[in-house]
Design an enzyme around this catalytic site. Sequence first.
Site, PDB file in Angstrom:
ATOM      1  N   ASP A  43       8.554  -1.346 -12.191  1.00  0.00           N
ATOM      2  CA  ASP A  43       8.002  -0.367 -11.248  1.00  0.00           C
ATOM      3  C   ASP A  43       7.563   0.853 -12.047  1.00  0.00           C
ATOM      4  O   ASP A  43       7.629   0.860 -13.284  1.00  0.00           O
ATOM      5  CB  ASP A  43       8.998  -0.051 -10.128  1.00  0.00           C
ATOM      6  N   SER A  44       7.119   1.893 -11.336  1.00  0.00           N
ATOM      7  CA  SER A  44       6.538   3.038 -12.045  1.00  0.00           C
ATOM      8  C   SER A  44       7.546   3.699 -12.982  1.00  0.00           C
ATOM      9  O   SER A  44       7.187   4.141 -14.076  1.00  0.00           O
ATOM     10  CB  SER A  44       5.995   4.050 -11.034  1.00  0.00           C
TER      11      SER A  44
END
Lengths: 417, 78
Positions: free
Chosen positions: B36-37
């Site tokens: 994810d980010s």
Amino acid sequence: MSLRRVVVTGLGAITPLGNTAPTYWEGLQAGVSGAAPITRFDASKFKTRFACEVKNYNPDKYFPTKEGRKMDIFTQFALIAADEAIKDAKLDEEGIDKDRVGVIWGSGIGGLTSLQAECIAFANGDGTPRFNPFFIPKMIADSASGNISIRHKFRGPNFVTTSACASSSDSIISAFNYIRLNMADVVVTGGSEAAITESGVGGFNALKAMSERNDEPELASRPYDKERDGFVLGEGAASLVLEEYEHAKARGAKIYAELIGGGMSADAYHITAPDPEGNGVVLVMQNALRDAGISPAEVDYINTHGTSTPLGDGAEVKAIQKVFGENAYNLNISSTKSMTGHLLGGAGAIEAVACILAMQHNIVPPTINHFTDDPELDPKLNFTFNKAQAREVNVAMSNTFGFGGHNTSVIFRKLRD
Amino acid sequence: MSEIAEKVKAIIIDKLGVEASEVTPEASFTNDLGADSLDTVELIMEFEKEFNVSIPDDQAENIGTVGQAISYLEEHAK
């Protein structure tokens, strides 16, 4: 609007006495101490070199390595205890409206291990900030309730209460209120703490709050003993699934007990010292009894805050005698912190679980490590010293008090119509 | 494979908890390797630390696959 009834339908725990609720109870009734020399860091230069750690803890047993690394240990404990309680209550089954299931957790400190590690890494660097992107989400106390909701898709009210050592009694009362007021049908509540780090132990040592009985760790937590010299730091978590009574009945849930009342108050006296007159503590027990709608004579057992500090233990006992009068002599009183140590923000939750299991088994867990009577304490009171006592426990009260002067008291009763 | 490529792969395997066989040059951190980010930010930081470089944000945005990370670091590592 009439208030809805709230019952307990699931329990979970990871504690210094056992890593599940049933093994925790085995340790409690056997009167075992969870204290031992600190293994989490080199404590050789610290005034206190022992604590009540969770034993044989390996996060990889519970979480994939990548997932575990993104959580502070206090959140790992929260997920482990909550998972057990959720499974016990069969909450993950079809047919539960997860929009109506909340998570209200308690932690006094949050991710102290993560905060300390990141600050040390920065201090050891050249001034370039290289803080890990997971640092803040690991550290903040509400990551516990957030992670529980993410794992189980519970979309009801979600937050963490922080009131030092009263934190998870406050989370229980908050959960109670949200259900009573029809803002949720089920709330996974509880609390966790993991502060056995250099900064945690060093900080509490500086406050002169902890026992320094390094030669006899297992004998150090001795509430109500004349030679008590401070609390023993513990760690872990416990969780309770609270549920609206009709909701629990309709789905055929196992009901452990009813949560019938909660009280809160403040000492408004000193940031760390208890009010020696125990005025705030008198008030909190009166508030809880009034909320529960019962008389002092109906209470069978009080699981006290009783941290084994010279000042705090006496003030609480004095307050109990003021509130209960002659009935105080019919009570069983015990401090299970003599065995578990003090879980700070997790204390209210593990002690609520102790009360509920005491009712289920009709056994009062003891106050261990009693050697010398304290002449300041009334010898006619039954502190359940050293050995568990068999007793029909219909109503149990759990007291917790926190630095800041926060007092919280909750009352459970065996279910009746 | 270069020493840099080996190290980059090892970091990705460790941080993202993936199998070595998945870490191909074309593999995208977010689409193929489950990042994810925040994971992506952590990876870039690990690269900076391991290779003693500073990767500006506008360049970090262009490092989305294993191959892109390796070629950036082969060019910039000290």
